[in-house]
Design a protein around this motif. Structure first.
Motif, PDB file in Angstrom:
ATOM      1  N   ASP A  13      35.772 -13.646 -40.343  1.00  0.00           N
ATOM      2  CA  ASP A  13      35.845 -13.608 -41.805  1.00  0.00           C
ATOM      3  C   ASP A  13      34.685 -12.798 -42.358  1.00  0.00           C
ATOM      4  OD1 ASP A  13      38.142 -15.339 -42.528  1.00  0.00           O
ATOM      5  OD2 ASP A  13      37.020 -16.848 -41.395  1.00  0.00           O
ATOM      6  N   GLY A  14      34.804 -12.440 -43.635  1.00  0.00           N
ATOM      7  CA  GLY A  14      33.705 -11.725 -44.267  1.00  0.00           C
ATOM      8  C   GLY A  14      34.214 -10.746 -45.308  1.00  0.00           C
ATOM      9  N   PRO A  15      33.279 -10.143 -46.055  1.00  0.00           N
ATOM     10  CA  PRO A  15      33.668  -9.226 -47.128  1.00  0.00           C
ATOM     11  C   PRO A  15      34.168  -7.882 -46.610  1.00  0.00           C
ATOM     12  CG  PRO A  15      31.290  -9.283 -46.915  1.00  0.00           C
ATOM     13  CD  PRO A  15      31.821 -10.302 -45.942  1.00  0.00           C
ATOM     14  N   ALA A  16      34.687  -7.073 -47.529  1.00  0.00           N
ATOM     15  CA  ALA A  16      35.248  -5.757 -47.189  1.00  0.00           C
ATOM     16  C   ALA A  16      34.185  -4.843 -46.589  1.00  0.00           C
ATOM     17  CB  ALA A  16      35.812  -5.113 -48.461  1.00  0.00           C
ATOM     18  N   ALA A  17      34.617  -4.023 -45.650  1.00  0.00           N
ATOM     19  CA  ALA A  17      33.778  -2.980 -45.032  1.00  0.00           C
ATOM     20  C   ALA A  17      32.522  -3.508 -44.335  1.00  0.00           C
ATOM     21  CB  ALA A  17      33.411  -1.896 -46.056  1.00  0.00           C
ATOM     22  N   ALA A  18      32.579  -4.767 -43.888  1.00  0.00           N
ATOM     23  CA  ALA A  18      31.449  -5.329 -43.139  1.00  0.00           C
ATOM     24  C   ALA A  18      31.584  -5.007 -41.656  1.00  0.00           C
ATOM     25  CB  ALA A  18      31.371  -6.841 -43.347  1.00  0.00           C
ATOM     26  N   GLY A  19      32.786  -4.555 -41.242  1.00  0.00           N
ATOM     27  CA  GLY A  19      33.001  -4.193 -39.842  1.00  0.00           C
ATOM     28  C   GLY A  19      33.945  -5.130 -39.104  1.00  0.00           C
ATOM     29  N   LYS A  20      34.641  -5.997 -39.823  1.00  0.00           N
ATOM     30  CA  LYS A  20      35.557  -6.955 -39.178  1.00  0.00           C
ATOM     31  C   LYS A  20      36.681  -6.265 -38.421  1.00  0.00           C
ATOM     32  CE  LYS A  20      37.198  -9.030 -42.822  1.00  0.00           C
ATOM     33  NZ  LYS A  20      36.668  -8.323 -43.974  1.00  0.00           N
ATOM     34  N   VAL A 140      31.329 -12.034 -40.531  1.00  0.00           N
ATOM     35  CA  VAL A 140      30.746 -10.691 -40.427  1.00  0.00           C
ATOM     36  C   VAL A 140      30.371 -10.218 -41.828  1.00  0.00           C
ATOM     37  CG1 VAL A 140      31.135  -8.357 -39.541  1.00  0.00           C
ATOM     38  CG2 VAL A 140      32.356 -10.275 -38.516  1.00  0.00           C
ATOM     39  N   THR A 141      29.106  -9.883 -42.005  1.00  0.00           N
ATOM     40  CA  THR A 141      28.694  -9.466 -43.340  1.00  0.00           C
ATOM     41  C   THR A 141      27.711  -8.287 -43.256  1.00  0.00           C
ATOM     42  OG1 THR A 141      27.893 -10.287 -45.466  1.00  0.00           O
ATOM     43  CG2 THR A 141      26.791 -11.152 -43.509  1.00  0.00           C
ATOM     44  N   ALA A 142      27.410  -7.690 -44.400  1.00  0.00           N
ATOM     45  CA  ALA A 142      26.416  -6.606 -44.490  1.00  0.00           C
ATOM     46  C   ALA A 142      26.066  -6.465 -45.964  1.00  0.00           C
ATOM     47  CB  ALA A 142      26.992  -5.288 -43.956  1.00  0.00           C
ATOM     48  N   SER A 143      24.976  -5.783 -46.263  1.00  0.00           N
ATOM     49  CA  SER A 143      24.585  -5.636 -47.666  1.00  0.00           C
ATOM     50  C   SER A 143      25.666  -4.853 -48.412  1.00  0.00           C
ATOM     51  CB  SER A 143      23.255  -4.889 -47.762  1.00  0.00           C
ATOM     52  OG  SER A 143      23.459  -3.520 -47.481  1.00  0.00           O
ATOM     53  N   PRO A 144      25.836  -5.129 -49.717  1.00  0.00           N
ATOM     54  CA  PRO A 144      26.845  -4.391 -50.491  1.00  0.00           C
ATOM     55  C   PRO A 144      26.621  -2.883 -50.444  1.00  0.00           C
ATOM     56  CG  PRO A 144      26.015  -6.256 -51.758  1.00  0.00           C
ATOM     57  CD  PRO A 144      25.174  -6.172 -50.512  1.00  0.00           C
ATOM     58  N   GLU A 145      25.350  -2.448 -50.482  1.00  0.00           N
ATOM     59  CA  GLU A 145      25.054  -1.006 -50.467  1.00  0.00           C
ATOM     60  C   GLU A 145      25.552  -0.372 -49.165  1.00  0.00           C
ATOM     61  OE1 GLU A 145      22.958  -3.340 -51.479  1.00  0.00           O
ATOM     62  OE2 GLU A 145      22.961  -2.776 -53.610  1.00  0.00           O
ATOM     63  N   THR A 146      25.279  -1.027 -48.061  1.00  0.00           N
ATOM     64  CA  THR A 146      25.721  -0.507 -46.763  1.00  0.00           C
ATOM     65  C   THR A 146      27.241  -0.479 -46.695  1.00  0.00           C
ATOM     66  OG1 THR A 146      23.759  -1.373 -45.699  1.00  0.00           O
ATOM     67  CG2 THR A 146      25.621  -0.925 -44.261  1.00  0.00           C
ATOM     68  N   ARG A 147      27.866  -1.533 -47.180  1.00  0.00           N
ATOM     69  CA  ARG A 147      29.334  -1.580 -47.118  1.00  0.00           C
ATOM     70  C   ARG A 147      29.949  -0.489 -47.997  1.00  0.00           C
ATOM     71  NH1 ARG A 147      31.444  -6.075 -49.060  1.00  0.00           N
ATOM     72  NH2 ARG A 147      29.614  -7.051 -49.924  1.00  0.00           N
ATOM     73  N   ALA A 148      29.336  -0.256 -49.167  1.00  0.00           N
ATOM     74  CA  ALA A 148      29.853   0.788 -50.060  1.00  0.00           C
ATOM     75  C   ALA A 148      29.700   2.162 -49.402  1.00  0.00           C
ATOM     76  CB  ALA A 148      29.123   0.745 -51.394  1.00  0.00           C
ATOM     77  N   LYS A 149      28.587   2.357 -48.708  1.00  0.00           N
ATOM     78  CA  LYS A 149      28.345   3.639 -48.017  1.00  0.00           C
ATOM     79  C   LYS A 149      29.425   3.854 -46.940  1.00  0.00           C
ATOM     80  CE  LYS A 149      23.739   4.086 -47.695  1.00  0.00           C
ATOM     81  NZ  LYS A 149      22.511   3.871 -46.914  1.00  0.00           N
ATOM     82  N   ARG A 150      29.694   2.790 -46.187  1.00  0.00           N
ATOM     83  CA  ARG A 150      30.709   2.898 -45.132  1.00  0.00           C
ATOM     84  C   ARG A 150      32.091   3.181 -45.717  1.00  0.00           C
ATOM     85  NH1 ARG A 150      29.006  -2.565 -41.907  1.00  0.00           N
ATOM     86  NH2 ARG A 150      27.058  -1.817 -41.024  1.00  0.00           N
ATOM     87  N   ARG A 151      32.416   2.487 -46.813  1.00  0.00           N
ATOM     88  CA  ARG A 151      33.729   2.685 -47.437  1.00  0.00           C
ATOM     89  C   ARG A 151      33.861   4.110 -47.964  1.00  0.00           C
ATOM     90  NH1 ARG A 151      37.663   0.112 -46.558  1.00  0.00           N
ATOM     91  NH2 ARG A 151      37.571  -1.767 -47.793  1.00  0.00           N
ATOM     92  N   LEU A 152      32.769   4.632 -48.559  1.00  0.00           N
ATOM     93  CA  LEU A 152      32.770   5.990 -49.106  1.00  0.00           C
ATOM     94  C   LEU A 152      33.028   7.003 -47.982  1.00  0.00           C
ATOM     95  CD1 LEU A 152      32.318   7.339 -51.860  1.00  0.00           C
ATOM     96  CD2 LEU A 152      29.927   7.617 -51.259  1.00  0.00           C
ATOM     97  N   ARG A 169      30.559  -0.699 -57.278  1.00  0.00           N
ATOM     98  CA  ARG A 169      30.953  -1.587 -58.377  1.00  0.00           C
ATOM     99  C   ARG A 169      32.270  -2.292 -58.040  1.00  0.00           C
ATOM    100  NH1 ARG A 169      34.044   0.535 -62.689  1.00  0.00           N
ATOM    101  NH2 ARG A 169      33.599   2.235 -61.795  1.00  0.00           N
ATOM    102  N   GLU A 170      33.233  -1.521 -57.538  1.00  0.00           N
ATOM    103  CA  GLU A 170      34.539  -2.118 -57.226  1.00  0.00           C
ATOM    104  C   GLU A 170      34.414  -3.153 -56.101  1.00  0.00           C
ATOM    105  OE1 GLU A 170      37.356   1.575 -58.709  1.00  0.00           O
ATOM    106  OE2 GLU A 170      37.235   1.154 -56.561  1.00  0.00           O
ATOM    107  N   MET A 171      33.525  -2.843 -55.154  1.00  0.00           N
ATOM    108  CA  MET A 171      33.335  -3.767 -54.033  1.00  0.00           C
ATOM    109  C   MET A 171      32.717  -5.072 -54.506  1.00  0.00           C
ATOM    110  SD  MET A 171      31.840  -2.600 -50.472  1.00  0.00           S
ATOM    111  CE  MET A 171      33.274  -1.788 -49.927  1.00  0.00           C
ATOM    112  N   LYS A 172      31.741  -4.964 -55.412  1.00  0.00           N
ATOM    113  CA  LYS A 172      31.093  -6.177 -55.933  1.00  0.00           C
ATOM    114  C   LYS A 172      32.085  -7.001 -56.747  1.00  0.00           C
ATOM    115  CE  LYS A 172      26.217  -4.928 -55.918  1.00  0.00           C
ATOM    116  NZ  LYS A 172      25.085  -4.398 -56.694  1.00  0.00           N
ATOM    117  N   GLU A 173      32.953  -6.306 -57.505  1.00  0.00           N
ATOM    118  CA  GLU A 173      33.961  -7.026 -58.299  1.00  0.00           C
ATOM    119  C   GLU A 173      34.883  -7.817 -57.368  1.00  0.00           C
ATOM    120  OE1 GLU A 173      34.318  -3.751 -61.882  1.00  0.00           O
ATOM    121  OE2 GLU A 173      36.090  -4.132 -60.651  1.00  0.00           O
ATOM    122  N   ARG A 174      35.286  -7.144 -56.288  1.00  0.00           N
ATOM    123  CA  ARG A 174      36.209  -7.780 -55.336  1.00  0.00           C
ATOM    124  C   ARG A 174      35.522  -8.952 -54.623  1.00  0.00           C
ATOM    125  NH1 ARG A 174      39.308  -6.009 -50.544  1.00  0.00           N
ATOM    126  NH2 ARG A 174      38.242  -4.027 -50.335  1.00  0.00           N
TER     127      ARG A 174
END
Ligand code: DC
Length: 221
Positions: A13-20, A140-152, A169-174
């Motif tokens: 489990d974990g947020p988007a783009a954390a690497g799950k 599985v988690t990671a900082s929002p900044e890192t996850r946004a970088k990976r998603r970008l 911003r969209e990631m934090k909203e989600r």
């Protein structure tokens, strides 16, 4: 009579783009397990609702879509887009939609496809709600900044232009919607191991996960 073979289940489990997803596919291949990205179910419901010109927040429309989901819906390339992600997060707040998707996920874990010894499921509520008895639970988690970088980076690789601030911003909203909802919010199960991937690459994440899983592997029967 010997008890029937019980599938080995790993809950990620974990947020988007954390690497799950990357980790889940790799673990499945390594241990001979089936893999289910449960986010695809919610994305498919969201895309169906949008495709019908309806509002993802509309309970009736979302429930209709959830109940008529077929395996073919999970192959739709539109599921990968951010519009699908946002719609998925909205339909996922509706308790009846979640309920309609529970049995498919539990069935997959209990009876994974032939030839596999178990299953890896990745999502937000696998360790807490879908498979509370999973053999291994990793959040599985990671900082929002890192996850946004990976998603970008992922979006750019697919030829989609966006900017870091918007993705963040969209990631934090989600994240906020997924963690604050009343039913099955995103959270680590009490017996889950938290794996922070902020400073790790895919190999590093895999190695850490193997350290967690090793002691929990059942002796072969
Ligand atoms: O994992 P993903 O980014 O594809 O998930 C899309 C959305 O679906 C996510 O924002 C919340 C929802 N979701 C959920 O509520 N429960 C799950 N087990 C998986 C996804």
């Amino acid at each position: 009579m010997a008890p029937p073979h019980k599938p080995f289940v790993i809950a990620l489990d974990g947020p988007a783009a954390a690497g799950k997803g990357t980790l889940g596919r790799r673990l499945a291949a390594h241990f001979g397990l089936a893999y289910l990205d449960t986010g695809l179910l919610y994305r498919a419901v969201g895309v169906r609702v949008l495709g019908a010109g309806e509002d993802p927040a509309c309970k009736e429309a979302a429930l209709r879509a959830a109940r008529s989901l077929s395996a073919a819906d999970l192959d739709d390339p539109r599921l990968r887009g951010d519009e699908a992600a946002a719609a998925a997060s909205v339909v996922a707040e509706i308790p009846e939609v979640r309920q309609a998707l529970v049995s498919f996920q539990r069935e997959f874990a209990a009876h994974p496809p032939e030839g596999t010894k178990g299953a890896v499921l990745d999502g937000r509520d696998i360790g807490t709600v879908i498979c509370p008895g999973a053999d291994v639970k990793i959040f599985v988690t990671a900082s929002p900044e890192t996850r946004a970088k990976r998603r970008l980076k992922e979006l750019r690789e697919r030829g989609i232009t966006s900017i870091h601030s918007r993705v963040l911003r969209e990631m934090k909203e989600r994240d906020a919607r997924d963690s604050a909802r009343a039913v099955a919010p995103m959270r680590a199960a009490e017996d889950a191991t938290v794996l922070d991937t902020t400073d790790l690459d895919a190999d590093g994440v895999f190695a850490k996960a193997l350290e967690v899983i090793g002691p929990r592997l059942r002796a072969p029967r």
